[in-house]
Design a protein around this motif. Sequence first.
Motif, PDB file in Angstrom:
ATOM      1  N   TYR A  18      40.780 -12.353 -25.762  1.00 21.01           N
ATOM      2  CA  TYR A  18      41.355 -11.036 -26.024  1.00 21.01           C
ATOM      3  C   TYR A  18      41.507 -10.843 -27.530  1.00 21.01           C
ATOM      4  O   TYR A  18      42.034 -11.725 -28.225  1.00 21.01           O
ATOM      5  CB  TYR A  18      42.708 -10.901 -25.326  1.00 21.01           C
ATOM      6  N   TYR A  79      50.362 -10.885 -22.405  1.00 19.80           N
ATOM      7  CA  TYR A  79      49.293 -10.183 -21.699  1.00 19.80           C
ATOM      8  C   TYR A  79      48.395 -11.180 -20.964  1.00 19.80           C
ATOM      9  O   TYR A  79      48.070 -10.988 -19.783  1.00 19.80           O
ATOM     10  CB  TYR A  79      48.480  -9.369 -22.692  1.00 19.80           C
ATOM     11  N   ARG A  98      37.262  -9.221 -24.641  1.00 21.41           N
ATOM     12  CA  ARG A  98      37.866  -7.914 -24.432  1.00 21.41           C
ATOM     13  C   ARG A  98      38.648  -7.489 -25.667  1.00 21.41           C
ATOM     14  O   ARG A  98      39.554  -8.201 -26.116  1.00 21.41           O
ATOM     15  CB  ARG A  98      38.794  -7.931 -23.221  1.00 21.41           C
ATOM     16  N   LEU A 100      41.313  -4.964 -27.286  1.00 17.80           N
ATOM     17  CA  LEU A 100      42.436  -4.175 -26.794  1.00 17.80           C
ATOM     18  C   LEU A 100      43.042  -3.348 -27.920  1.00 17.80           C
ATOM     19  O   LEU A 100      43.150  -3.819 -29.059  1.00 17.80           O
ATOM     20  CB  LEU A 100      43.516  -5.096 -26.218  1.00 17.80           C
ATOM     21  N   SER A 101      43.456  -2.134 -27.580  1.00 17.77           N
ATOM     22  CA  SER A 101      44.250  -1.346 -28.514  1.00 17.77           C
ATOM     23  C   SER A 101      45.718  -1.692 -28.294  1.00 17.77           C
ATOM     24  O   SER A 101      46.092  -2.189 -27.213  1.00 17.77           O
ATOM     25  CB  SER A 101      44.023   0.150 -28.298  1.00 17.77           C
ATOM     26  N   PRO A 103      48.438   0.313 -27.905  1.00 20.65           N
ATOM     27  CA  PRO A 103      49.050   1.026 -26.765  1.00 20.65           C
ATOM     28  C   PRO A 103      48.563   0.505 -25.419  1.00 20.65           C
ATOM     29  O   PRO A 103      49.351   0.380 -24.466  1.00 20.65           O
ATOM     30  CB  PRO A 103      48.612   2.481 -26.991  1.00 20.65           C
ATOM     31  N   GLN A 104      47.273   0.198 -25.313  1.00 17.25           N
ATOM     32  CA  GLN A 104      46.723  -0.325 -24.067  1.00 17.25           C
ATOM     33  C   GLN A 104      47.374  -1.657 -23.714  1.00 17.25           C
ATOM     34  O   GLN A 104      47.708  -1.913 -22.553  1.00 17.25           O
ATOM     35  CB  GLN A 104      45.211  -0.494 -24.197  1.00 17.25           C
ATOM     36  N   GLU A 107      50.894  -1.157 -22.317  1.00 17.69           N
ATOM     37  CA  GLU A 107      50.885  -0.580 -20.978  1.00 17.69           C
ATOM     38  C   GLU A 107      50.647  -1.643 -19.909  1.00 17.69           C
ATOM     39  O   GLU A 107      51.121  -1.496 -18.776  1.00 17.69           O
ATOM     40  CB  GLU A 107      49.797   0.492 -20.875  1.00 17.69           C
ATOM     41  N   GLU A 108      49.940  -2.696 -20.276  1.00 14.81           N
ATOM     42  CA  GLU A 108      49.560  -3.701 -19.285  1.00 14.81           C
ATOM     43  C   GLU A 108      50.481  -4.920 -19.292  1.00 14.81           C
ATOM     44  O   GLU A 108      50.188  -5.938 -18.672  1.00 14.81           O
ATOM     45  CB  GLU A 108      48.104  -4.108 -19.511  1.00 14.81           C
TER      46      GLU A 108
END
Length: 272
Positions: A18, A79, A98, A100-101, A103-104, A107-108
């Motif tokens: 990530y 995460y 992957r 990731l931003s 905010p994303q 959210e997760e």
Amino acid sequence: MRPMNGCEPEGENVIQVYLLEVGGLRLQMEETGSGEFIQNAAALPGWDKLTAWQQEKVAGCARPGTRAQSMGGQLLLQYGAHRQALTESPQDAPVRWRQLSYPQLLEEIPFPLPLQVAYAPGGKPYIRQEPWHYNLSHSGDYVALAVSDVPVGIDIQQMLPYKESLVKRFFAQEEAAVFESGVSVNNMEQGLTADRSPGTALFYRLWCRKEAYGKLKGTGLTEDVLKRNMLKDTGMRLYEYGELPGYYVCVCCEEEGRRCEMPNEAGGQELR
């Protein structure tokens, strides 16, 4: 693509990687003075997603840049732990990359998992009572996390101008000879040096390999690691990623079987 020399793998390790950009978080932290950080930390997006020890680790960093990297890394760890708890479909490549931003990412992460960190001899961290392994790295405005069912090491490097003296001082003789000859090995710089001086991509590819190898072993950059020729078979699996502009990433894990060069997902590449 058929493996070189007819080599075939005997088994697959599964590695999740990530990548998180923390430049925005760094700017936000720069607006808050170091002395006021503790009082204002609760207002940072994602602060409530960390455990108490993770918050203490972030707060212990002296500068906004290192605090942003530390917080990004600890959020990635949360995460990654949540993702490990999910039942995912089998992947068709040994490494899944992957990006990731911020905010994303938030959210997760529904809530902070009660992770407990411990340290192996040599200082390599691991999570107690969990069957998976992890490793973190950061450079510039990016943080990288590798999670696997086997021990793993990862390194990310921002490709800034490097000093040629470092090659002679820290690289193996065979590696230094490549720089002196000016010849690229196995097209190692292909597609990576359009906006950089010759040798930059090769330097950071080798440096990332050494860092990842040392972190896998839990030794860091010892003399043995630095002088190891990373242009040849190391007996490890090296997965590399060059899709982040200005950055390079390498992941290292133990080799299960005879493994040769093959393509990887999202621009990544596996090299022996």
